[in-house]
Design a protein around this motif. Structure first.
Motif, short mmCIF file in Angstrom:
data_model
loop_
_atom_site.label_atom_id
_atom_site.label_comp_id
_atom_site.label_asym_id
_atom_site.label_seq_id
_atom_site.Cartn_x
_atom_site.Cartn_y
_atom_site.Cartn_z
N SER A 57 16.12 -0.15 4.62
CA SER A 57 17.32 -0.18 4.91
C SER A 57 17.78 0.05 3.83
O SER A 57 17.39 -0.56 2.43
N THR A 58 19.44 0.36 4.02
CA THR A 58 19.72 1.06 2.61
C THR A 58 20.16 -0.25 1.78
O THR A 58 20.15 -0.75 0.20
N VAL A 59 20.64 -2.16 2.24
CA VAL A 59 20.53 -2.75 1.79
C VAL A 59 19.73 -3.28 1.41
O VAL A 59 19.37 -3.80 -0.55
N LEU A 60 18.46 -2.79 1.88
CA LEU A 60 16.83 -3.31 1.17
C LEU A 60 17.30 -2.46 -0.27
O LEU A 60 16.00 -3.10 -1.36
N ARG A 61 17.40 -1.29 -0.33
CA ARG A 61 16.75 -0.66 -1.18
C ARG A 61 18.26 -0.83 -2.56
O ARG A 61 17.59 -0.95 -3.65
N ASP A 62 19.04 -1.23 -2.11
CA ASP A 62 20.02 -1.87 -2.97
C ASP A 62 19.65 -2.94 -4.03
O ASP A 62 20.43 -3.17 -5.12
N GLN A 63 19.94 -3.63 -3.55
CA GLN A 63 19.07 -4.92 -4.09
C GLN A 63 17.79 -5.40 -3.92
O GLN A 63 17.65 -6.92 -4.45
N THR A 64 16.81 -4.56 -4.17
CA THR A 64 14.88 -4.51 -4.57
C THR A 64 14.89 -4.12 -6.46
O THR A 64 15.60 -2.70 -6.01
N ARG A 65 14.10 -4.80 -7.19
CA ARG A 65 14.12 -3.86 -8.22
C ARG A 65 12.99 -4.24 -7.95
O ARG A 65 12.06 -4.83 -7.95
N ILE A 66 11.87 -2.89 -9.08
CA ILE A 66 10.43 -2.95 -8.90
C ILE A 66 10.10 -2.29 -10.31
O ILE A 66 10.64 -1.97 -11.40
N PHE A 67 9.21 -3.82 -10.90
CA PHE A 67 8.61 -3.36 -12.52
C PHE A 67 7.49 -3.53 -12.21
O PHE A 67 6.51 -4.02 -11.64
N TYR A 68 7.19 -2.68 -13.51
CA TYR A 68 5.56 -3.39 -13.90
C TYR A 68 5.26 -4.36 -14.51
O TYR A 68 6.07 -4.68 -15.48
N ASP A 69 3.97 -5.31 -13.82
CA ASP A 69 3.62 -6.58 -14.45
C ASP A 69 2.50 -6.49 -15.46
O ASP A 69 1.86 -5.23 -15.63
N TRP A 70 2.64 -7.97 -15.68
CA TRP A 70 1.90 -8.07 -17.01
C TRP A 70 -0.19 -7.48 -16.66
O TRP A 70 -0.57 -7.25 -17.48
N GLY A 71 0.03 -7.10 -15.35
CA GLY A 71 -1.67 -7.54 -14.95
C GLY A 71 -1.88 -5.41 -15.43
O GLY A 71 -2.95 -5.03 -15.96
N TYR A 72 -0.66 -4.61 -15.19
CA TYR A 72 -0.55 -3.14 -14.77
C TYR A 72 -0.96 -3.55 -16.83
O TYR A 72 -1.38 -1.95 -16.96
N MET A 73 -0.02 -3.82 -17.23
CA MET A 73 -0.16 -3.48 -18.91
C MET A 73 -2.01 -4.40 -20.00
O MET A 73 -2.40 -3.28 -20.66
N LEU A 74 -2.19 -5.12 -18.97
CA LEU A 74 -3.32 -5.24 -19.48
C LEU A 74 -4.84 -4.89 -19.08
O LEU A 74 -5.30 -3.85 -19.84
N ALA A 75 -4.70 -3.44 -17.62
CA ALA A 75 -5.41 -2.15 -17.00
C ALA A 75 -5.41 -1.69 -18.26
O ALA A 75 -6.62 -0.26 -19.37
N TRP A 76 -3.97 -1.33 -18.93
CA TRP A 76 -3.99 -0.12 -19.42
C TRP A 76 -4.62 0.16 -20.60
O TRP A 76 -4.93 0.45 -21.71
N ALA A 77 -4.26 -1.50 -21.31
CA ALA A 77 -4.69 -2.07 -22.73
C ALA A 77 -6.43 -1.74 -22.62
O ALA A 77 -6.78 -1.14 -23.61
N GLY A 78 -6.71 -2.11 -21.96
CA GLY A 78 -8.49 -2.47 -21.25
C GLY A 78 -8.73 -0.79 -21.58
O GLY A 78 -10.05 -0.72 -22.51
N VAL A 79 -8.75 0.42 -21.03
CA VAL A 79 -8.64 1.35 -20.99
C VAL A 79 -8.70 1.78 -22.70
O VAL A 79 -9.27 2.50 -22.99
N GLY A 80 -7.45 1.56 -23.48
CA GLY A 80 -7.46 1.98 -24.98
C GLY A 80 -8.86 1.21 -25.21
O GLY A 80 -9.66 1.92 -26.74
N TRP A 81 -9.16 0.22 -26.03
CA TRP A 81 -9.92 -0.76 -26.06
C TRP A 81 -11.38 -0.43 -26.14
O TRP A 81 -12.18 -0.14 -26.43
N ALA A 82 -11.30 0.25 -24.08
CA ALA A 82 -12.99 0.91 -24.22
C ALA A 82 -12.49 2.28 -25.10
O ALA A 82 -13.97 2.74 -25.66
N LEU A 83 -11.58 3.08 -25.23
CA LEU A 83 -12.04 4.49 -25.79
C LEU A 83 -11.92 4.05 -27.44
O LEU A 83 -12.67 4.69 -27.80
#
Length: 293
Positions: free
Chosen positions: A201-227
């Protein structure tokens, strides 16, 4: 200290960091943080008493997507308010109430028979994402075996194989991350269903915020360290190969035979003996000499 020892040490450390980061990210439930401001939604609905608002109020109290939650690869958890008992939840190892992300393996109740093409695409990408992560961990395990053997034997070939396997693990995990972003895109832009963004619903979209969390950051950091680990193992293999060539060149100098020269022994080793004195040579009737008669 030889460059191979330093490079191998750094490569080992970076590979351990890469594996740890990828493993933690794979197991955690904190890839996305979806914050829902329930108080604002309830205040908005309390000011509107029409039939539609009443239906939304019922959904706010019964649907899980009206609650703040974190989402990982396998679970969706609710760190703040717990959804109503009508939703089946269980306690995760970190003592939060969670529900599983359904990949329909196996699909015992044939719930996927009415899926749209977009829903099937999202499902296949989600399954492939998990499979790529698992294969990347197998590649890391194989790299561990070849790396230990290469360090023990100081073998450039084994260290090169380790570098290739770490690069393979990096590419597999990076591909898995790409599929995860594909799943995220389909859930937000293409997927049709009450629980996904397009049907909110429109009210749910307006009152919802979506962020990338620390697990996502760790995953990309792991890819970089593997390289980074793959590059360092490759450098260590080059160092080992150079050190081995130098050692072989030094050993060849000691193994090379030295052939004696005959002239040295003829004149220096065996000097010519002195000849007996023969005196001046005289002939009969010589005009010179003491006995000239």
């Amino acid at each position: 200290m030889p460059c191979s020892a330093v490079t191998l040490s750094l490569a080992t450390i970076t590979s351990i960091i890469a594996v740890a980061l990828l493993a933690i990210a794979f197991a955690t439930d904190n890839w996305l943080y979806i914050e829902v401001r329930r108080t604002n939604i309830q205040n908005f609905l309390s000011r509107n008493s029409d039939i539609q608002s009443q239906a939304l109020l019922d959904a706010v109290n019964s649907k899980y997507y009206y609650y703040t939650r974190t989402k990982g690869l396998f679970r969706t958890c609710f760190p703040k308010e717990r959804p109503p008992p009508t939703i089946k939840l269980y306690l995760s190892p970190v003592e939060t109430y969670c529900m599983n992300v359904n990949y329909y393996i196996p699909d015992e109740n044939e719930e996927t028979k009415n899926f749209t093409d977009d829903a099937w695409t999202r499902l296949h990408m989600g399954r492939s994402m998990v499979a790529l992560f698992i294969i990347s961990f197998f590649a890391v395990f194989a790299a561990f075996c070849t790396g230990v053997t290469g360090c023990w034997r100081r073998s450039p070939g084994n260290i090169t194989a380790t570098a290739i396997l770490m690069l393979l693990a990096c590419l597999l995990s990076a591909g898995a991350m790409g599929l995860w972003h594909g799943v995220e895109y389909y859930e937000k832009e293409k997927q049709v269903g009450d629980e996904f963004y397009q049907q909110w619903s429109t009210v749910l979209r307006d009152q919802t915020r979506i962020f990338y969390d620390w697990g996502y950051m760790l995953a990309w950091a792991g890819v970089g360290w593997a390289l980074t680990a793959a590059i360092l193992f490759s450098g260590a293999a080059i160092c080992l190969r150079g050190e081995r060539e130098r050692e072989e060149a030094i050993n060849m100098q000691y193994l090379m035979p030295v052939y004696p020269q005959k002239q040295q022994y003829a004149y220096a080793g065996y000097p010519v003996p002195p000849q007996p004195y023969s005196g001046p040579y005289y002939t009969t009737g010589s005009a010179y000499g003491p006995y000239n008669y």
